[in-house]
Design an enzyme around this catalytic site. Structure first.
Site, PDB file in Angstrom:
ATOM      1  N   ARG A 188      -0.062  33.084 -13.382  1.00 31.19           N
ATOM      2  CA  ARG A 188       0.395  31.804 -12.846  1.00 31.19           C
ATOM      3  C   ARG A 188       0.307  31.853 -11.325  1.00 31.19           C
ATOM      4  O   ARG A 188       0.539  32.903 -10.708  1.00 31.19           O
ATOM      5  CB  ARG A 188       1.861  31.541 -13.209  1.00 31.19           C
ATOM      6  N   HIS A 236      -8.002  27.312 -12.929  1.00 34.00           N
ATOM      7  CA  HIS A 236      -7.063  27.553 -14.031  1.00 34.00           C
ATOM      8  C   HIS A 236      -7.814  27.375 -15.357  1.00 34.00           C
ATOM      9  O   HIS A 236      -7.428  26.559 -16.208  1.00 34.00           O
ATOM     10  CB  HIS A 236      -5.859  26.606 -13.951  1.00 34.00           C
TER      11      HIS A 236
HETATM   12  P1  NDP Z   1       3.551  37.836 -23.245  1.00 35.26           P
HETATM   13  O1  NDP Z   1       4.924  37.274 -23.256  1.00 35.26           O
HETATM   14  O2  NDP Z   1       2.969  38.336 -24.515  1.00 35.26           O
HETATM   15  O3  NDP Z   1       3.481  39.031 -22.188  1.00 35.26           O
HETATM   16  C1  NDP Z   1       4.112  38.970 -20.948  1.00 35.26           C
HETATM   17  C2  NDP Z   1       4.150  40.349 -20.366  1.00 35.26           C
HETATM   18  O4  NDP Z   1       4.748  40.284 -19.053  1.00 35.26           O
HETATM   19  C3  NDP Z   1       5.011  41.327 -21.187  1.00 35.26           C
HETATM   20  O5  NDP Z   1       4.434  42.599 -21.185  1.00 35.26           O
HETATM   21  C4  NDP Z   1       6.327  41.341 -20.410  1.00 35.26           C
HETATM   22  O6  NDP Z   1       7.098  42.527 -20.570  1.00 35.26           O
HETATM   23  C5  NDP Z   1       5.810  41.241 -18.997  1.00 35.26           C
HETATM   24  N1  NDP Z   1       6.869  40.784 -18.087  1.00 35.26           N
HETATM   25  C6  NDP Z   1       7.588  39.634 -18.129  1.00 35.26           C
HETATM   26  N2  NDP Z   1       8.501  39.605 -17.148  1.00 35.26           N
HETATM   27  C7  NDP Z   1       8.374  40.774 -16.481  1.00 35.26           C
HETATM   28  C8  NDP Z   1       9.058  41.361 -15.384  1.00 35.26           C
HETATM   29  N3  NDP Z   1      10.070  40.741 -14.773  1.00 35.26           N
HETATM   30  N4  NDP Z   1       8.670  42.579 -14.975  1.00 35.26           N
HETATM   31  C9  NDP Z   1       7.666  43.241 -15.598  1.00 35.26           C
HETATM   32  N5  NDP Z   1       6.960  42.737 -16.651  1.00 35.26           N
HETATM   33  C10 NDP Z   1       7.324  41.515 -17.079  1.00 35.26           C
HETATM   34  O7  NDP Z   1       2.606  36.715 -22.603  1.00 35.26           O
HETATM   35  P2  NDP Z   1       1.027  36.522 -22.775  1.00 35.26           P
HETATM   36  O8  NDP Z   1       0.373  37.824 -22.589  1.00 35.26           O
HETATM   37  O9  NDP Z   1       0.746  35.762 -24.004  1.00 35.26           O
HETATM   38  O10 NDP Z   1       0.718  35.539 -21.540  1.00 35.26           O
HETATM   39  C11 NDP Z   1       0.985  35.941 -20.221  1.00 35.26           C
HETATM   40  C12 NDP Z   1       0.828  34.784 -19.260  1.00 35.26           C
HETATM   41  O11 NDP Z   1      -0.542  34.458 -19.081  1.00 35.26           O
HETATM   42  C13 NDP Z   1       1.441  33.453 -19.690  1.00 35.26           C
HETATM   43  O12 NDP Z   1       2.835  33.445 -19.495  1.00 35.26           O
HETATM   44  C14 NDP Z   1       0.711  32.467 -18.805  1.00 35.26           C
HETATM   45  O13 NDP Z   1       1.442  32.290 -17.608  1.00 35.26           O
HETATM   46  C15 NDP Z   1      -0.613  33.157 -18.514  1.00 35.26           C
HETATM   47  N6  NDP Z   1      -1.749  32.445 -19.083  1.00 35.26           N
HETATM   48  C16 NDP Z   1      -2.712  31.948 -18.245  1.00 35.26           C
HETATM   49  C17 NDP Z   1      -3.811  31.311 -18.741  1.00 35.26           C
HETATM   50  C18 NDP Z   1      -4.907  30.835 -17.841  1.00 35.26           C
HETATM   51  O14 NDP Z   1      -5.808  30.128 -18.301  1.00 35.26           O
HETATM   52  N7  NDP Z   1      -4.905  31.197 -16.577  1.00 35.26           N
HETATM   53  C19 NDP Z   1      -3.993  31.116 -20.179  1.00 35.26           C
HETATM   54  C20 NDP Z   1      -2.944  31.708 -20.980  1.00 35.26           C
HETATM   55  C21 NDP Z   1      -1.860  32.330 -20.434  1.00 35.26           C
HETATM   56  P3  NDP Z   1       7.660  42.960 -22.007  1.00 35.26           P
HETATM   57  O15 NDP Z   1       6.435  43.439 -22.772  1.00 35.26           O
HETATM   58  O16 NDP Z   1       8.585  44.053 -21.711  1.00 35.26           O
HETATM   59  O17 NDP Z   1       8.282  41.747 -22.622  1.00 35.26           O
HETATM   60  C1  OXD Z   2      -1.425  28.855 -20.769  1.00 33.07           C
HETATM   61  C2  OXD Z   2      -2.359  28.340 -19.759  1.00 33.07           C
HETATM   62  O1  OXD Z   2      -0.279  29.183 -20.431  1.00 33.07           O
HETATM   63  O2  OXD Z   2      -3.416  27.782 -20.145  1.00 33.07           O
HETATM   64  O3  OXD Z   2      -1.817  28.944 -21.944  1.00 33.07           O
HETATM   65  O4  OXD Z   2      -2.116  28.492 -18.565  1.00 33.07           O
END
Ligand code: NDP
Ligand code: OXD
Length: 313
Positions: A228, A276
């Site tokens: 993000r 994005h």
């Molecule tokens: P998940 O919830 O599966 O994974 C998130 C990861 O981030 C987990 O490993 C989590 O830790 C870690 N995390 C969260 N908070 C913290 C913190 N404070 N400190 C350290 N680690 C942290 O999400 P996804 O993998 O499915 O997606 C991740 C992000 O990708 C989405 O939230 C979105 O913002 C972004 N995204 C962007 C897209 C784009 O087109 N650019 C498309 C899709 C998604 P833990 O494993 O311990 O819970």
């Molecule tokens: C998502 C994105 O969060 O597209 O899936 O950013």
């Protein structure tokens, strides 16, 4: 349980295709029939209008059309119903492609070869083995782990950082605040796949970039952010690129989107910009998953891929 209507509340996405596909099984509306509309039981949303959902007395669950849910939490009047996010092979595959594309592009020095091509220079650059490069994935969740496994198969050393411990075979994993600096110190290419939460906002700042390892054959540290935009401070990234703290960056997300025309990131020679677009939500793949979940929920089964409200993702 009776089938209610779906409220489709999307900002920045055209609702047409989502509506068509959802309508195959349920009635879909784009606006409630006034405040307090009792006929709506589900909301399928992207950046819904603030306080839109709080007025719906029979709302049972909110479905995000993306993996991220920060757009939902931005609503100050968010009702206390379950929130489901996207976890789908199709989206994961797109993100893996993006991450691997950008890692290989930096690793194989595309920027330098393009510059040489423009000047018709025939010069081979040194090729470092992938195993000499550590890719550090910040956010070793659903998307991070999928990308990690493909990077491992290409021979890269892979580090992962998460909030809680997330062991993964072949990955050096770090967690929590105490794990952050050691993770960065062992990382040459930083891939950001974190969710945006109060704890992660602004985390990609100059101090963090300064901690990255830059004693590899890459000639400097690289940042790739597909998580993000508000995880990063655009100005700090520019500073790091300009003083050599960062060698290059691939950015899919920005503090303000669309990236303002005035942003120096657009024309920075060391930056690769995408709008994005790393992993687009495709209704053809995602709507059947949502409809299946709604039907299962009504049979008394648990919703999957629920958001942890306290953690914020
Ligand atoms: P998940 O919830 O599966 O994974 C998130 C990861 O981030 C987990 O490993 C989590 O830790 C870690 N995390 C969260 N908070 C913290 C913190 N404070 N400190 C350290 N680690 C942290 O999400 P996804 O993998 O499915 O997606 C991740 C992000 O990708 C989405 O939230 C979105 O913002 C972004 N995204 C962007 C897209 C784009 O087109 N650019 C498309 C899709 C998604 P833990 O494993 O311990 O819970
Ligand atoms: C998502 C994105 O969060 O597209 O899936 O950013």
């Amino acid at each position: 349980m009776e089938k209610g209507k779906i409220l489709l509340a999307l900002t920045g996405f055209h609702p047409q295709r989502w509506r068509e596909l959802l309508s195959a099984e349920r009635e879909v509306v784009l606006e409630p029939d006034g405040p307090g509309d009792p006929s709506i039981t589900y909301a399928v949303v992207w950046k819904q209008k603030p306080n839109l959902l709080s007025s719906l007395p029979n709302l049972r669950a909110i479905f995000s059309i993306g993996a991220g849910v920060d757009h939902i939490f931005a609503d100050p009047g968010l009702p206390d119903v379950p929130i489901v996010r996207v976890v789908a092979d199709n989206l994961t595959q797109h993100m893996t492609e993006y991450v691997v594309w950008r890692v290989l592009d930096h690793h194989r020095q595309s920027r330098h070869y393009r510059a040489q091509q423009q000047k018709k220079i025939w010069r081979e650059l040194p090729q470092r083995p992938a195993e000499d490069i550590s890719v550090g994935i910040m956010g070793l969740g659903n998307l991070g782990r999928a990308a990690a496994s493909v990077l491992l198969s290409l021979g890269f050393a892979v580090n992962g950082w998460s909030r809680t411990e997330r062991p993964m075979k072949g990955v050096s994993s770090y967690s929590g605040e105490n794990g952050l600096v050691p993770f960065l110190n062992a990382t040459d290419i930083l891939v950001v796949l974190l969710p945006l939460t109060p704890n992660t906002q602004g985390i990609i700042n100059y101090g963090v970039l300064k901690e990255l390892r830059r004693r590899n054959g890459l000639g400097g540290a690289v940042l790739i952010n597909a998580g993000r935009g508000r995880l990063q401070k655009d100005a700090d990234i520019l500073r790091a690129l300009n003083d050599g703290t960062l060698k290059e960056a691939s950015l899919d997300v920005f503090e303000v989107e669309p990236l303002p025309k005035t942003s120096p990131l657009w024309s920075h020679p060391k930056v690769f910009v995408t709008p994005h677009a790393a992993a687009t939500s495709d209704p053809t793949h995602l709507v059947p998953i949502m409809l299946k979940q709604m039907a299962a929920f009504e049979r008394g089964e648990k919703l999957e891929n629920l958001v942890d409200r306290e953690a914020g993702y």
